[in-house]
Design a protein around this motif. Structure first.
Motif, PDB file in Angstrom:
ATOM      1  N   LEU A   9      -7.119 -10.655  19.015  1.00 27.26           N
ATOM      2  CA  LEU A   9      -8.059 -11.522  17.900  1.00 27.26           C
ATOM      3  C   LEU A   9      -8.809 -12.177  19.421  1.00 27.26           C
ATOM      4  O   LEU A   9      -9.891 -12.206  19.119  1.00 27.26           O
ATOM      5  N   VAL A  10      -8.263 -11.945  20.353  1.00 27.58           N
ATOM      6  CA  VAL A  10      -9.306 -12.919  22.343  1.00 27.58           C
ATOM      7  C   VAL A  10      -9.852 -11.674  21.659  1.00 27.58           C
ATOM      8  O   VAL A  10     -10.867 -12.427  22.815  1.00 27.58           O
ATOM      9  N   LEU A  12     -10.970  -8.593  20.643  1.00 30.62           N
ATOM     10  CA  LEU A  12     -12.112  -8.906  19.287  1.00 30.62           C
ATOM     11  C   LEU A  12     -13.213 -10.077  20.050  1.00 30.62           C
ATOM     12  O   LEU A  12     -14.355  -9.928  19.966  1.00 30.62           O
ATOM     13  N   HIS A  13     -12.442 -11.178  19.718  1.00 32.36           N
ATOM     14  CA  HIS A  13     -14.252 -12.408  19.771  1.00 32.36           C
ATOM     15  C   HIS A  13     -14.703 -12.528  20.613  1.00 32.36           C
ATOM     16  O   HIS A  13     -15.512 -11.863  20.933  1.00 32.36           O
ATOM     17  N   GLY A  14     -14.227 -12.092  22.531  1.00 22.96           N
ATOM     18  CA  GLY A  14     -14.841 -12.045  23.346  1.00 22.96           C
ATOM     19  C   GLY A  14     -15.830 -10.240  22.698  1.00 22.96           C
ATOM     20  O   GLY A  14     -17.260 -11.332  23.167  1.00 22.96           O
ATOM     21  N   MET A  15     -15.271  -9.335  22.831  1.00 19.44           N
ATOM     22  CA  MET A  15     -16.426  -8.454  22.653  1.00 19.44           C
ATOM     23  C   MET A  15     -17.355  -8.572  21.950  1.00 19.44           C
ATOM     24  O   MET A  15     -18.859  -8.700  22.096  1.00 19.44           O
ATOM     25  N   VAL A  16     -17.471  -9.021  20.643  1.00 17.16           N
ATOM     26  CA  VAL A  16     -18.211 -10.239  19.490  1.00 17.16           C
ATOM     27  C   VAL A  16     -19.169 -11.124  19.890  1.00 17.16           C
ATOM     28  O   VAL A  16     -20.423 -10.794  20.004  1.00 17.16           O
ATOM     29  N   THR A  17     -18.605 -11.814  20.210  1.00 18.29           N
ATOM     30  CA  THR A  17     -18.898 -13.037  20.958  1.00 18.29           C
ATOM     31  C   THR A  17     -20.402 -12.421  22.242  1.00 18.29           C
ATOM     32  O   THR A  17     -21.493 -13.034  22.340  1.00 18.29           O
ATOM     33  N   HIS A  18     -20.074 -11.465  23.398  1.00 21.12           N
ATOM     34  CA  HIS A  18     -20.430 -11.396  23.989  1.00 21.12           C
ATOM     35  C   HIS A  18     -22.156 -10.508  23.905  1.00 21.12           C
ATOM     36  O   HIS A  18     -23.297 -10.426  23.793  1.00 21.12           O
ATOM     37  N   ARG A  19     -21.386  -9.596  22.701  1.00 19.81           N
ATOM     38  CA  ARG A  19     -23.047  -9.191  21.999  1.00 19.81           C
ATOM     39  C   ARG A  19     -23.626  -9.397  21.206  1.00 19.81           C
ATOM     40  O   ARG A  19     -25.034  -9.424  21.429  1.00 19.81           O
ATOM     41  N   LEU A  20     -22.929 -10.401  20.701  1.00 15.83           N
ATOM     42  CA  LEU A  20     -24.092 -11.465  19.768  1.00 15.83           C
ATOM     43  C   LEU A  20     -25.702 -12.698  20.785  1.00 15.83           C
ATOM     44  O   LEU A  20     -25.995 -12.385  20.310  1.00 15.83           O
ATOM     45  N   ALA A  21     -24.856 -13.102  21.998  1.00 15.62           N
ATOM     46  CA  ALA A  21     -24.999 -14.164  22.495  1.00 15.62           C
ATOM     47  C   ALA A  21     -26.095 -13.567  23.438  1.00 15.62           C
ATOM     48  O   ALA A  21     -27.079 -13.902  23.158  1.00 15.62           O
ATOM     49  N   LYS A  22     -25.858 -11.991  24.123  1.00 18.10           N
ATOM     50  CA  LYS A  22     -26.802 -11.286  24.448  1.00 18.10           C
ATOM     51  C   LYS A  22     -28.218 -10.579  23.146  1.00 18.10           C
ATOM     52  O   LYS A  22     -29.013 -11.318  24.045  1.00 18.10           O
ATOM     53  N   GLN A  23     -27.554 -10.719  22.281  1.00 22.04           N
ATOM     54  CA  GLN A  23     -28.980 -10.315  21.086  1.00 22.04           C
ATOM     55  C   GLN A  23     -30.229 -11.600  20.868  1.00 22.04           C
ATOM     56  O   GLN A  23     -31.271 -11.381  21.293  1.00 22.04           O
ATOM     57  N   SER A 127      -8.722  -1.457  17.612  1.00 18.25           N
ATOM     58  CA  SER A 127      -9.142  -0.760  16.028  1.00 18.25           C
ATOM     59  C   SER A 127      -8.598  -1.423  14.860  1.00 18.25           C
ATOM     60  O   SER A 127      -8.912  -1.668  13.839  1.00 18.25           O
ATOM     61  N   GLU A 128      -7.851  -1.822  15.170  1.00 18.68           N
ATOM     62  CA  GLU A 128      -6.764  -1.793  14.059  1.00 18.68           C
ATOM     63  C   GLU A 128      -7.199  -4.001  13.007  1.00 18.68           C
ATOM     64  O   GLU A 128      -7.279  -3.541  11.957  1.00 18.68           O
ATOM     65  N   LEU A 129      -7.028  -4.531  14.513  1.00 21.02           N
ATOM     66  CA  LEU A 129      -7.746  -5.947  13.611  1.00 21.02           C
ATOM     67  C   LEU A 129      -9.296  -5.406  12.839  1.00 21.02           C
ATOM     68  O   LEU A 129      -8.894  -6.355  12.190  1.00 21.02           O
ATOM     69  N   ALA A 130      -9.562  -4.859  13.964  1.00 17.31           N
ATOM     70  CA  ALA A 130     -11.248  -4.995  13.366  1.00 17.31           C
ATOM     71  C   ALA A 130     -11.379  -4.254  11.945  1.00 17.31           C
ATOM     72  O   ALA A 130     -12.158  -4.944  11.099  1.00 17.31           O
ATOM     73  N   ALA A 131     -10.267  -3.014  11.732  1.00 19.97           N
ATOM     74  CA  ALA A 131     -10.044  -2.848  10.228  1.00 19.97           C
ATOM     75  C   ALA A 131      -9.333  -3.636   9.484  1.00 19.97           C
ATOM     76  O   ALA A 131     -10.243  -3.329   8.534  1.00 19.97           O
TER      77      ALA A 131
END
Length: 135
Positions: A9-10, A12-23, A127-131
């Motif tokens: 979860l940590v 995944l959160h980091g990956m997602v927030t990084h992309r969101l913040a950048k965009q 990937s498991e958590l994302a799915a």
């Protein structure tokens, strides 16, 4: 088991927030926390929330949300208002400019989120958590 899920979860959160913040910064010149505040305000009754309530909804402490709201105010995206029943209570209220930016930036946010989740689905670490989250 709980530790492994938490670690995913940590990550995944980091990956997602990084992309969101950048965009959000690149395309709309707004930080992710600012956009999340606009989202909460846009969906709130009368477009307003008490400062403490906003802090809880976006996961910030009181001083951080005060600085965030100050940035939103200086950009004309929100304004402060006093609670009519309790003059000590301070609300932040989304402005028409804030609503316009929220509407404009929401598709970017949604697209970046979908892309981040696609990327996560291909990453064996999460990937498991994302799915699970997508089902």
């Amino acid at each position: 088991m709980e530790t492994a899920i938490w670690d995913q979860l940590v990550a995944l959160h980091g990956m997602v927030t990084h992309r969101l913040a950048k965009q959000m910064q690149r395309r709309h010149n707004i930080g992710l926390s600012e956009f999340q505040a606009l989202c909460r305000l846009a969906s709130a009754d009368d477009g307003e929330l008490r400062m403490q309530e906003l802090a809880e909804l976006i996961g910030l402490n009181q001083s951080s949300v005060s600085r965030l709201v100050a940035r939103l105010e200086s950009s004309g995206l929100t304004r402060r208002d006093l609670c009519p029943k309790d003059r000590r209570g301070v609300y932040t209220v989304i402005t028409d400019e804030g609503r316009a930016l929220h509407r404009e930036a929401l598709p970017t946010y949604q697209q970046a989120l979908a892309e981040a989740m696609d990327e996560a689905a291909a990453d064996t670490r999460v990937s498991e958590l994302a799915a699970t989250l997508r089902s």
